[in-house]
Design an enzyme around this catalytic site. Structure first.
Site, PDB file in Angstrom:
ATOM      1  N   ARG A  81      17.469  21.003  22.957  1.00 28.61           N
ATOM      2  CA  ARG A  81      18.274  20.426  23.959  1.00 28.61           C
ATOM      3  C   ARG A  81      18.769  19.001  23.785  1.00 28.61           C
ATOM      4  O   ARG A  81      20.020  18.548  24.015  1.00 28.61           O
ATOM      5  CB  ARG A  81      17.552  20.328  25.183  1.00 28.61           C
ATOM      6  CG  ARG A  81      18.315  20.176  26.635  1.00 28.61           C
ATOM      7  CD  ARG A  81      17.476  20.413  27.869  1.00 28.61           C
ATOM      8  NE  ARG A  81      16.694  19.307  27.749  1.00 28.61           N
ATOM      9  CZ  ARG A  81      16.280  18.625  28.970  1.00 28.61           C
ATOM     10  NH1 ARG A  81      16.512  19.099  30.218  1.00 28.61           N
ATOM     11  NH2 ARG A  81      15.336  17.458  29.066  1.00 28.61           N
ATOM     12  N   TYR A 120      28.878  22.196  33.766  1.00 26.93           N
ATOM     13  CA  TYR A 120      28.173  20.906  33.922  1.00 26.93           C
ATOM     14  C   TYR A 120      28.846  19.690  33.154  1.00 26.93           C
ATOM     15  O   TYR A 120      28.436  18.647  33.692  1.00 26.93           O
ATOM     16  CB  TYR A 120      26.602  21.003  33.803  1.00 26.93           C
ATOM     17  CG  TYR A 120      25.988  21.466  32.561  1.00 26.93           C
ATOM     18  CD1 TYR A 120      25.984  20.430  31.634  1.00 26.93           C
ATOM     19  CD2 TYR A 120      25.594  22.604  32.327  1.00 26.93           C
ATOM     20  CE1 TYR A 120      25.269  20.524  30.365  1.00 26.93           C
ATOM     21  CE2 TYR A 120      24.961  23.035  31.307  1.00 26.93           C
ATOM     22  CZ  TYR A 120      25.042  21.880  30.247  1.00 26.93           C
ATOM     23  OH  TYR A 120      24.377  22.320  28.979  1.00 26.93           O
ATOM     24  N   HIS A 207      21.874  22.948  39.095  1.00 29.15           N
ATOM     25  CA  HIS A 207      21.583  23.363  37.814  1.00 29.15           C
ATOM     26  C   HIS A 207      20.350  24.142  37.650  1.00 29.15           C
ATOM     27  O   HIS A 207      20.163  24.989  36.961  1.00 29.15           O
ATOM     28  CB  HIS A 207      21.742  22.062  37.020  1.00 29.15           C
ATOM     29  CG  HIS A 207      21.294  22.030  35.524  1.00 29.15           C
ATOM     30  ND1 HIS A 207      19.944  22.414  35.075  1.00 29.15           N
ATOM     31  CD2 HIS A 207      21.983  22.351  34.620  1.00 29.15           C
ATOM     32  CE1 HIS A 207      19.735  22.598  33.808  1.00 29.15           C
ATOM     33  NE2 HIS A 207      21.155  22.729  33.401  1.00 29.15           N
ATOM     34  N   HIS A 232      19.683  28.114  37.180  1.00 24.36           N
ATOM     35  CA  HIS A 232      18.762  28.174  36.092  1.00 24.36           C
ATOM     36  C   HIS A 232      17.346  28.250  36.922  1.00 24.36           C
ATOM     37  O   HIS A 232      16.865  27.334  37.649  1.00 24.36           O
ATOM     38  CB  HIS A 232      18.563  27.149  35.114  1.00 24.36           C
ATOM     39  CG  HIS A 232      19.868  27.070  34.181  1.00 24.36           C
ATOM     40  ND1 HIS A 232      20.780  25.956  34.234  1.00 24.36           N
ATOM     41  CD2 HIS A 232      20.292  27.978  33.532  1.00 24.36           C
ATOM     42  CE1 HIS A 232      21.582  26.236  33.636  1.00 24.36           C
ATOM     43  NE2 HIS A 232      21.426  27.343  32.624  1.00 24.36           N
ATOM     44  N   HIS A 269      17.939  33.478  33.864  1.00 23.87           N
ATOM     45  CA  HIS A 269      16.827  33.553  32.637  1.00 23.87           C
ATOM     46  C   HIS A 269      15.735  34.324  33.318  1.00 23.87           C
ATOM     47  O   HIS A 269      15.157  35.338  32.883  1.00 23.87           O
ATOM     48  CB  HIS A 269      16.353  32.040  32.231  1.00 23.87           C
ATOM     49  CG  HIS A 269      17.572  31.416  31.659  1.00 23.87           C
ATOM     50  ND1 HIS A 269      18.029  32.115  30.527  1.00 23.87           N
ATOM     51  CD2 HIS A 269      17.925  30.279  31.618  1.00 23.87           C
ATOM     52  CE1 HIS A 269      18.884  31.273  30.062  1.00 23.87           C
ATOM     53  NE2 HIS A 269      18.893  29.876  30.637  1.00 23.87           N
ATOM     54  N   ASP A 320      25.465  32.572  27.674  1.00 24.95           N
ATOM     55  CA  ASP A 320      24.527  31.157  27.794  1.00 24.95           C
ATOM     56  C   ASP A 320      25.178  30.140  26.748  1.00 24.95           C
ATOM     57  O   ASP A 320      26.195  29.693  26.882  1.00 24.95           O
ATOM     58  CB  ASP A 320      22.897  31.593  27.864  1.00 24.95           C
ATOM     59  CG  ASP A 320      22.488  30.174  28.306  1.00 24.95           C
ATOM     60  OD1 ASP A 320      23.117  29.485  28.790  1.00 24.95           O
ATOM     61  OD2 ASP A 320      21.278  30.297  28.217  1.00 24.95           O
TER      62      ASP A 320
HETATM   63 ZN    ZN Z   1      22.490  28.046  30.876  1.00 23.34          ZN
END
Ligand code: ZN
Length: 454
Positions: A81, A120, A207, A232, A269, A320
């Site tokens: 990330r 986003y 988010h 998520h 997820h 994703d």
């Molecule tokens: Zn995602």
């Protein structure tokens, strides 16, 4: 009027042979059955084209750049990330549109009829808003129009760097909105959507429970009386621990206890749920948005699909991070994850439907629900989101019914999808997107200029 003749096809009540589908000028299926006029198109196999229910288009451009060991003692979702935040900080609105066009072309060629873009990346470097607040959303819409893919645009609310409400830093600042500015951005994006075709729609996307606090989430939902809500939910162990420490409950527990989760919700997820949470989420009618290739790539864990589907839970699939775009690979990876965990075979199959059939049926229904899109079935009234295939290939030539889907998913490698329609737009012909060469040229030119040392 387009008229497709299919030797075989999958309708809501099962397999049918030798039928015709008429597509109206409005992009919807007008009729299924014998037609007076001659067919304009013939296919061996006709399938509904599902919605790809979760995409971050820009991440496609960094696929393949994060597979080496970094400075961390152990690479993980969290080190990936950090690299993603560094990479995105160079992207301009033009870059985002170019990447999204490539991604949406690939999705169409893979058999997705539409995409739910969980969007986003809103602002310029440092979090400075563009002169047009919805600039980046407008670019996503432009890419969808250019490629002809159906779009459910989900502008994402992102407030904090974690449950401790720390401010966003570095590349993350490009996501930053307080509820007031987010609602203005969302409103502008929804207006921009109306300039697209009639099948384009939108929804709301907090988010995660890491990035939106309970007050922000409540305020968002008050402004979303209808339409899909995507979030998520429970992807990583550290995320579950963080939410537990700050909100006093695990993410799934907390959400179900504090909000009326129903069939408007799509929770992305769900790889970190207890059995009790799995059963409780299945009972809500919400869609679990599974992204098996990305969840494998990021080491997220294994979704408990056997238990969730056994409880009547609804699922769909999304690409994703877009590390690879393949509808059939997503489905295969989902099934194989269950087999590897349980030391079993045909894990998701039922007595009357094969593994491939169960997953494909679930993906078209769940995708339609999550996308707020009236598709996923070969039936009058639905958007004409369709996949046409030839079956005179070495892997499909003597297959029939469910075995056709199983062979496509488990055996055929890169299956040759010949035609794809999105809301009647015939955008993939002879296995190629109609703007393929121009889109790849633009993308390649841009890639040569992007910084790859992430
Ligand atoms: Zn995602």
């Amino acid at each position: 009027m387009q008229i497709i003749h299919a030797k075989q096809g999958l309708m809501p009540d099962g397999w049918h042979r030798d039928f015709e589908v008429a597509i109206g000028a409005d992009g919807r299926i007008a009729q299924v059955g014998p037609q007076v006029s001659a067919p304009t198109q013939r296919v061996d196999l006709l399938l509904p084209a599902p919605v790809n229910l979760h995409s971050h288009a820009f991440q496609r451009a960094m696929a393949g750049l994060t597979e080496a060991r970094g400075p961390d003692p152990r690479d993980s979702f969290w080190s990936w990330r950090r690299l993603m935040y560094q990479f995105l900080d160079q992207l301009t609105p033009e870059n985002v549109q170019t990447i999204a066009a490539l991604v949406y072309m690939e999705m169409l060629e893979a058999g997705y009829g539409a995409v739910a873009e969980f969007h986003y990346l809103h602002h310029d470097v440092g979090g400075v808003p563009y002169a047009t607040l919805s600039e980046m959303s407008d670019r996503i819409i432009a890419a969808a129009i250019d490629t002809g893919i159906g779009l459910t645009l989900l502008p994402v609310m992102y407030q904090f760097g974690g449950c401790d409400l720390r401010p966003l830093q570095g590349g993350q600042r490009r996501f930053d909105n307080d509820p007031d500015r987010f609602l203005r951005l969302h409103g502008a994006a929804m207006v921009a959507l109306t300039r697209g075709p009639a099948d384009f729609t939108g929804g709301m996307a907090p988010h995660s429970l890491r990035a939106v606090d309970p007050n922000g989430l409540r305020e968002m939902l008050e402004h979303a009386p209808t339409g899909p809500i995507h979030m998520h939910l429970a992807e990583q162990v550290a995320e579950v621990d963080e939410v537990l420490a700050h909100l006093g409950a695990r993410p799934t527990e907390w959400l179900l206890a504090n909000h009326a989760v129903d069939d408007r919700w799509c929770l992305i997820h769900c790889t970190q749920m207890t059995d009790i949470e799995t059963d409780a989420l299945a009972a809500t009618g919400a869609v679990a948005g599974l992204c098996p290739l990305t969840e494998s790539s990021l080491g997220d864990g294994i979704f408990n699909g056997t238990r969730y589907l056994g409880q009547g839970g609804r699922i769909g699939v999304g690409s994703d991070s877009n590390i690879q775009i393949s509808l059939f690979e997503e489905l295969k990876t989902l099934e194989y994850s269950q087999r590897l965990r349980d030391l079993s075979r045909a894990a998701l199959a039922t007595q009357d439907r094969s593994t491939g059939r169960v997953m494909f049926d679930a993906a078209v229904r769940g995708g339609a629900q999550a996308g707020g899109r009236d598709n996923g079935r070969i039936a009058p009234g639905a958007w004409a989101d369709l996949i046409g295939l030839e079956t005179d290939t070495q892997w499909l030539c003597n297959r029939d019914g469910d075995a056709l889907l199983d062979s496509l998913i488990f055996a055929a490698g890169q299956p040759s999808l010949r035609d794809v329609w999105s809301a009647g737009r015939h955008v993939v012909k002879e296995g190629r997107h109609i703007r393929r060469d121009a889109i790849i040229y633009d993308f390649t030119k841009m890639m040569m200029q992007l910084e790859t040392r992430v």
